[in-house]
Design a protein around this motif. Structure first.
Motif, PDB file in Angstrom:
ATOM      1  N   PRO A 169       0.818  -1.212   0.000  1.00 43.56           N
ATOM      2  CA  PRO A 169       0.000   0.000   0.000  1.00 43.56           C
ATOM      3  C   PRO A 169       0.856   1.267   0.000  1.00 43.56           C
ATOM      4  CG  PRO A 169       0.091  -0.881   2.211  1.00 43.56           C
ATOM      5  CD  PRO A 169       0.863  -1.832   1.321  1.00 43.56           C
ATOM      6  N   TYR A 170       1.909   1.252  -0.803  1.00 46.13           N
ATOM      7  CA  TYR A 170       2.836   2.378  -0.898  1.00 46.13           C
ATOM      8  C   TYR A 170       3.093   2.681  -2.367  1.00 46.13           C
ATOM      9  CZ  TYR A 170       3.664   0.709   3.828  1.00 46.13           C
ATOM     10  OH  TYR A 170       3.486   0.286   5.117  1.00 46.13           O
ATOM     11  N   SER A 171       3.595   3.855  -2.650  1.00 45.40           N
ATOM     12  CA  SER A 171       3.883   4.233  -4.032  1.00 45.40           C
ATOM     13  C   SER A 171       5.064   3.414  -4.563  1.00 45.40           C
ATOM     14  CB  SER A 171       4.232   5.718  -4.105  1.00 45.40           C
ATOM     15  OG  SER A 171       5.531   5.936  -3.570  1.00 45.40           O
ATOM     16  N   PRO A 172       5.135   3.241  -5.897  1.00 44.53           N
ATOM     17  CA  PRO A 172       6.294   2.564  -6.472  1.00 44.53           C
ATOM     18  C   PRO A 172       7.604   3.233  -6.047  1.00 44.53           C
ATOM     19  CG  PRO A 172       4.603   2.762  -8.139  1.00 44.53           C
ATOM     20  CD  PRO A 172       4.151   3.566  -6.941  1.00 44.53           C
ATOM     21  N   GLU A 204      -0.894   0.215  -8.686  1.00 43.99           N
ATOM     22  CA  GLU A 204      -2.108  -0.575  -8.530  1.00 43.99           C
ATOM     23  C   GLU A 204      -2.920  -0.011  -7.370  1.00 43.99           C
ATOM     24  OE1 GLU A 204      -3.159  -5.022  -7.142  1.00 43.99           O
ATOM     25  OE2 GLU A 204      -1.815  -4.866  -8.852  1.00 43.99           O
ATOM     26  N   LYS A 205      -4.182   0.234  -7.635  1.00 45.07           N
ATOM     27  CA  LYS A 205      -5.098   0.771  -6.631  1.00 45.07           C
ATOM     28  C   LYS A 205      -4.414   1.887  -5.867  1.00 45.07           C
ATOM     29  CE  LYS A 205      -7.508  -3.603  -6.346  1.00 45.07           C
ATOM     30  NZ  LYS A 205      -7.656  -4.813  -5.617  1.00 45.07           N
ATOM     31  N   GLU A 206      -4.306   1.739  -4.558  1.00 47.42           N
ATOM     32  CA  GLU A 206      -3.689   2.797  -3.749  1.00 47.42           C
ATOM     33  C   GLU A 206      -2.323   2.351  -3.284  1.00 47.42           C
ATOM     34  OE1 GLU A 206      -6.513   4.124  -0.858  1.00 47.42           O
ATOM     35  OE2 GLU A 206      -8.072   4.207  -2.374  1.00 47.42           O
ATOM     36  N   GLY A 207      -1.541   1.786  -4.196  1.00 46.69           N
ATOM     37  CA  GLY A 207      -0.219   1.298  -3.868  1.00 46.69           C
ATOM     38  C   GLY A 207       0.468   0.802  -5.116  1.00 46.69           C
ATOM     39  N   CYS A 208       1.179  -0.314  -4.967  1.00 49.71           N
ATOM     40  CA  CYS A 208       1.876  -0.872  -6.129  1.00 49.71           C
ATOM     41  C   CYS A 208       2.041  -2.372  -5.961  1.00 49.71           C
ATOM     42  CB  CYS A 208       3.232  -0.197  -6.311  1.00 49.71           C
ATOM     43  SG  CYS A 208       4.446  -0.574  -5.036  1.00 49.71           S
TER      44      CYS A 208
END
Length: 159
Positions: free
Chosen positions: A23-26, A97-101
């Motif tokens: 649930p974190y950014s790339p 993806e969604k709210e993360g990666c």
């Protein structure tokens, strides 16, 4: 989706593929995956010596006298980190993806006899990477035997 890896044949070689959602950014995950201090905690035999650029080297030491280098073949922040380690090829890709990666980890290698061992090993390593990314204490679970048995059955490998 399961944390278990899948096996594919790739041009006569074997490719193990694992996927993990975070649930974190790339960018946040990429920083951890490529940070030498974090890398040594989850990647086997890593020494922390890493020249983070395409063509750069990553140093490894198995602790038993074998020292070797990998060459970074692709570095596209925050989406791809790939390198050739001896005859093996490893690629880590991060997709929004969604709210993360989603981390897609692929190890391509030749030795059919090592498939279940390599799969169990990466499964355990990626569990630790997940702990690091999620800010959890590192715990190497004592599950190698169970994972080898799972992969042996899942991939229909000989004993």
């Amino acid at each position: 989706m399961s944390d278990y890896g899948t096996l594919h044949e790739d041009n006569g070689r074997y490719a193990l593929r694992f996927e993990r959602y975070f649930p974190y950014s790339p960018g946040d995950v990429f920083q951890i995956v490529t940070n030498p201090d974090d890398f040594v905690q989850w990647y086997p035999f890593a020494t922390g010596e890493m020249d983070l650029r395409t063509g750069g080297k990553i140093a490894f030491d198995d602790g038993e006298g074998t020292v070797y280098e990998a060459v970074i073949t692709e570095l596209d922040e925050p989406h791809t980190f790939a390198f050739r380690e001896v005859d093996d090829y490893l690629q880590m890709s991060l997709q929004d993806e969604k709210e993360g990666c989603r981390l897609i980890f692929i190890h391509t290698f030749d030795d059919e006899d090592m498939i279940m061992y390599v799969a169990a090993g990466w499964h355990r390593c990626l569990d630790v990477l997940s702990q690091i990314i999620n800010g959890e204490p590192i715990e190497w679970k004592d599950n190698a035997v169970e994972l080898r048995e799972h992969y042996q059955k899942a991939f229909h490998l000989k004993e």
